[in-house]
Design a protein around this motif. Structure first.
Motif, PDB file in Angstrom:
ATOM      1  N   MET A 141       0.830  -1.215   0.000  1.00  0.00           N
ATOM      2  CA  MET A 141       0.000   0.000   0.000  1.00  0.00           C
ATOM      3  C   MET A 141       0.866   1.268   0.000  1.00  0.00           C
ATOM      4  N   HIS A 142       1.899   1.304   0.840  1.00  0.00           N
ATOM      5  CA  HIS A 142       2.754   2.496   0.910  1.00  0.00           C
ATOM      6  C   HIS A 142       3.504   2.730  -0.396  1.00  0.00           C
ATOM      7  N   MET A 143       3.863   1.647  -1.076  1.00  0.00           N
ATOM      8  CA  MET A 143       4.636   1.786  -2.310  1.00  0.00           C
ATOM      9  C   MET A 143       3.758   1.777  -3.555  1.00  0.00           C
ATOM     10  N   HIS A 144       2.447   1.660  -3.378  1.00  0.00           N
ATOM     11  CA  HIS A 144       1.496   1.633  -4.495  1.00  0.00           C
ATOM     12  C   HIS A 144       1.830   0.519  -5.490  1.00  0.00           C
ATOM     13  N   MET A 145       2.160  -0.636  -4.922  1.00  0.00           N
ATOM     14  CA  MET A 145       2.478  -1.815  -5.731  1.00  0.00           C
ATOM     15  C   MET A 145       1.401  -2.870  -5.463  1.00  0.00           C
ATOM     16  N   PRO A 146       1.075  -3.694  -6.456  1.00  0.00           N
ATOM     17  CA  PRO A 146       0.011  -4.677  -6.245  1.00  0.00           C
ATOM     18  C   PRO A 146       0.404  -5.842  -5.330  1.00  0.00           C
TER      19      PRO A 146
ATOM     20  N   ASP B 210       4.831 -15.898 -15.773  1.00  0.00           N
ATOM     21  CA  ASP B 210       3.938 -15.215 -14.845  1.00  0.00           C
ATOM     22  C   ASP B 210       3.783 -13.734 -15.148  1.00  0.00           C
ATOM     23  N   GLY B 211       4.589 -13.196 -16.062  1.00  0.00           N
ATOM     24  CA  GLY B 211       4.434 -11.810 -16.460  1.00  0.00           C
ATOM     25  C   GLY B 211       4.996 -10.782 -15.490  1.00  0.00           C
ATOM     26  N   MET B 212       5.864 -11.203 -14.581  1.00  0.00           N
ATOM     27  CA  MET B 212       6.473 -10.260 -13.653  1.00  0.00           C
ATOM     28  C   MET B 212       7.391  -9.331 -14.436  1.00  0.00           C
ATOM     29  N   ARG B 213       7.238  -8.020 -14.204  1.00  0.00           N
ATOM     30  CA  ARG B 213       8.074  -7.049 -14.917  1.00  0.00           C
ATOM     31  C   ARG B 213       8.967  -6.258 -13.976  1.00  0.00           C
ATOM     32  N   ALA B 214       8.401  -5.752 -12.875  1.00  0.00           N
ATOM     33  CA  ALA B 214       9.179  -4.918 -11.951  1.00  0.00           C
ATOM     34  C   ALA B 214       9.382  -5.662 -10.635  1.00  0.00           C
ATOM     35  N   TYR B 215      10.581  -5.494 -10.076  1.00  0.00           N
ATOM     36  CA  TYR B 215      10.931  -6.133  -8.805  1.00  0.00           C
ATOM     37  C   TYR B 215      11.855  -5.208  -8.024  1.00  0.00           C
ATOM     38  N   ALA B 216      11.584  -5.105  -6.734  1.00  0.00           N
ATOM     39  CA  ALA B 216      12.524  -4.454  -5.812  1.00  0.00           C
ATOM     40  C   ALA B 216      12.528  -5.294  -4.549  1.00  0.00           C
ATOM     41  N   GLY B 217      13.713  -5.718  -4.126  1.00  0.00           N
ATOM     42  CA  GLY B 217      13.838  -6.539  -2.927  1.00  0.00           C
ATOM     43  C   GLY B 217      14.901  -5.993  -1.998  1.00  0.00           C
ATOM     44  N   ALA B 218      14.593  -6.011  -0.707  1.00  0.00           N
ATOM     45  CA  ALA B 218      15.554  -5.603   0.320  1.00  0.00           C
ATOM     46  C   ALA B 218      15.921  -6.832   1.131  1.00  0.00           C
ATOM     47  N   PRO B 219      17.201  -6.983   1.481  1.00  0.00           N
ATOM     48  CA  PRO B 219      17.625  -8.181   2.208  1.00  0.00           C
ATOM     49  C   PRO B 219      17.096  -8.220   3.637  1.00  0.00           C
ATOM     50  N   LEU B 220      16.812  -9.435   4.091  1.00  0.00           N
ATOM     51  CA  LEU B 220      16.448  -9.691   5.484  1.00  0.00           C
ATOM     52  C   LEU B 220      17.733 -10.106   6.186  1.00  0.00           C
ATOM     53  N   ILE B 221      18.311  -9.194   6.944  1.00  0.00           N
ATOM     54  CA  ILE B 221      19.603  -9.438   7.581  1.00  0.00           C
ATOM     55  C   ILE B 221      19.381  -9.730   9.051  1.00  0.00           C
ATOM     56  N   ALA B 222      19.692 -10.964   9.449  1.00  0.00           N
ATOM     57  CA  ALA B 222      19.527 -11.404  10.831  1.00  0.00           C
ATOM     58  C   ALA B 222      20.543 -10.692  11.718  1.00  0.00           C
TER      59      ALA B 222
ATOM     60  N   PHE C 278      11.928   2.622  -9.415  1.00  0.00           N
ATOM     61  CA  PHE C 278      11.837   2.777  -7.971  1.00  0.00           C
ATOM     62  C   PHE C 278      12.662   3.975  -7.514  1.00  0.00           C
ATOM     63  N   SER C 279      12.042   4.819  -6.701  1.00  0.00           N
ATOM     64  CA  SER C 279      12.726   5.992  -6.173  1.00  0.00           C
ATOM     65  C   SER C 279      13.563   5.605  -4.951  1.00  0.00           C
ATOM     66  N   GLU C 280      14.467   6.499  -4.568  1.00  0.00           N
ATOM     67  CA  GLU C 280      15.257   6.269  -3.357  1.00  0.00           C
ATOM     68  C   GLU C 280      14.350   6.157  -2.135  1.00  0.00           C
ATOM     69  N   GLU C 281      13.279   6.934  -2.110  1.00  0.00           N
ATOM     70  CA  GLU C 281      12.340   6.882  -0.992  1.00  0.00           C
ATOM     71  C   GLU C 281      11.647   5.517  -0.928  1.00  0.00           C
ATOM     72  N   GLU C 282      11.299   4.970  -2.077  1.00  0.00           N
ATOM     73  CA  GLU C 282      10.664   3.649  -2.096  1.00  0.00           C
ATOM     74  C   GLU C 282      11.632   2.571  -1.611  1.00  0.00           C
ATOM     75  N   ILE C 283      12.876   2.662  -2.012  1.00  0.00           N
ATOM     76  CA  ILE C 283      13.873   1.680  -1.561  1.00  0.00           C
ATOM     77  C   ILE C 283      14.067   1.806  -0.053  1.00  0.00           C
ATOM     78  N   ALA C 284      14.092   3.028   0.460  1.00  0.00           N
ATOM     79  CA  ALA C 284      14.211   3.236   1.902  1.00  0.00           C
ATOM     80  C   ALA C 284      13.000   2.649   2.629  1.00  0.00           C
ATOM     81  N   GLU C 285      11.818   2.827   2.087  1.00  0.00           N
ATOM     82  CA  GLU C 285      10.596   2.245   2.665  1.00  0.00           C
ATOM     83  C   GLU C 285      10.691   0.725   2.689  1.00  0.00           C
ATOM     84  N   LEU C 286      11.170   0.150   1.607  1.00  0.00           N
ATOM     85  CA  LEU C 286      11.316  -1.301   1.515  1.00  0.00           C
ATOM     86  C   LEU C 286      12.336  -1.815   2.530  1.00  0.00           C
ATOM     87  N   GLN C 287      13.443  -1.097   2.698  1.00  0.00           N
ATOM     88  CA  GLN C 287      14.460  -1.506   3.668  1.00  0.00           C
ATOM     89  C   GLN C 287      13.933  -1.403   5.098  1.00  0.00           C
TER      90      GLN C 287
END
Length: 182
Positions: A41-46, A113-125, A144-153
């Motif tokens: 919702m915050h990143m407006h991604m499905p 599956d038709g995936m086009r865009a991806y942004a992933g942040a690592p889960l660091i224990a 993806f903007s820097e703000e979106e990457i920060a939100e994802l992290q």
């Protein structure tokens, strides 16, 4: 699966870090689903997912609006998963249009599956091991903007906090709930 990829994912310390968590706990799944919904919702991604990358497979631990063949199963082969790249680098992995990305354009997730865009942040224990990724995906290209990457992290950090609250019964941190007298 290539032997090299398996070798890079099968490190003992990383797999032991994964085993510290009770990934079958329904309360953990609810938390991960809620974090995924908030991220989407915050990143407006499905779609948003929390994945754990094992030595040869990627497990979907939580998600929001999971569609296609991923919906019916617990995950897929590690070599298909873009989250594997996030784990291997320990850094956010971004693909704005997978059909134009030389590393991903023939990936079955893109083709089938038709995936086009991806942004992933690592889960660091806390141990420093990279367990998986918290990611968003879309069927249309997305820059993806820097703000979106920060939100994802930040959301990936929330995911790790949730995992820490659910140690495996085989972990030294496990305390059965009947010992909690608070």
């Amino acid at each position: 699966m290539s032997t090299l990829l398996h070798h890079r994912l099968a490190g003992r310390e990383r797999l032991e870090a994964l085993a510290r968590y009770d990934v079958d706990d329904p309360h953990l799944k609810q938390q991960l689903d809620a974090i995924s919904m908030r991220t989407a919702m915050h990143m407006h991604m499905p779609t948003a997912l929390t994945t754990l990358v094992l030595d040869n497979a990627t497990m979907i631990a939580g998600g929001h609006n999971v569609e296609g063949w991923l919906r019916g199963g617990p995950g897929g082969p590690a070599e298909w998963s873009l989250c594997t790249q996030t784990v291997l680098t320990g850094e956010p992995y971004i693909v704005t249009d997978a059909t134009r990305d030389p590393a991903q354009c023939t990936n079955p997730i893109v083709e089938l599956d038709g995936m086009r865009a991806y942004a992933g942040a690592p889960l660091i224990a806390p141990s420093g091991q990279v367990l998986g990724a918290h990611c968003v995906i879309d069927s249309t290209p997305h820059v993806f903007s820097e703000e979106e990457i920060a939100e994802l992290q930040a959301a990936a950090h929330d995911v790790v906090v949730a995992f820490e609250q659910h140690p495996s019964r085989y972990s030294t941190e496990y305390k059965p709930s009947f010992f909690n007298l608070d």
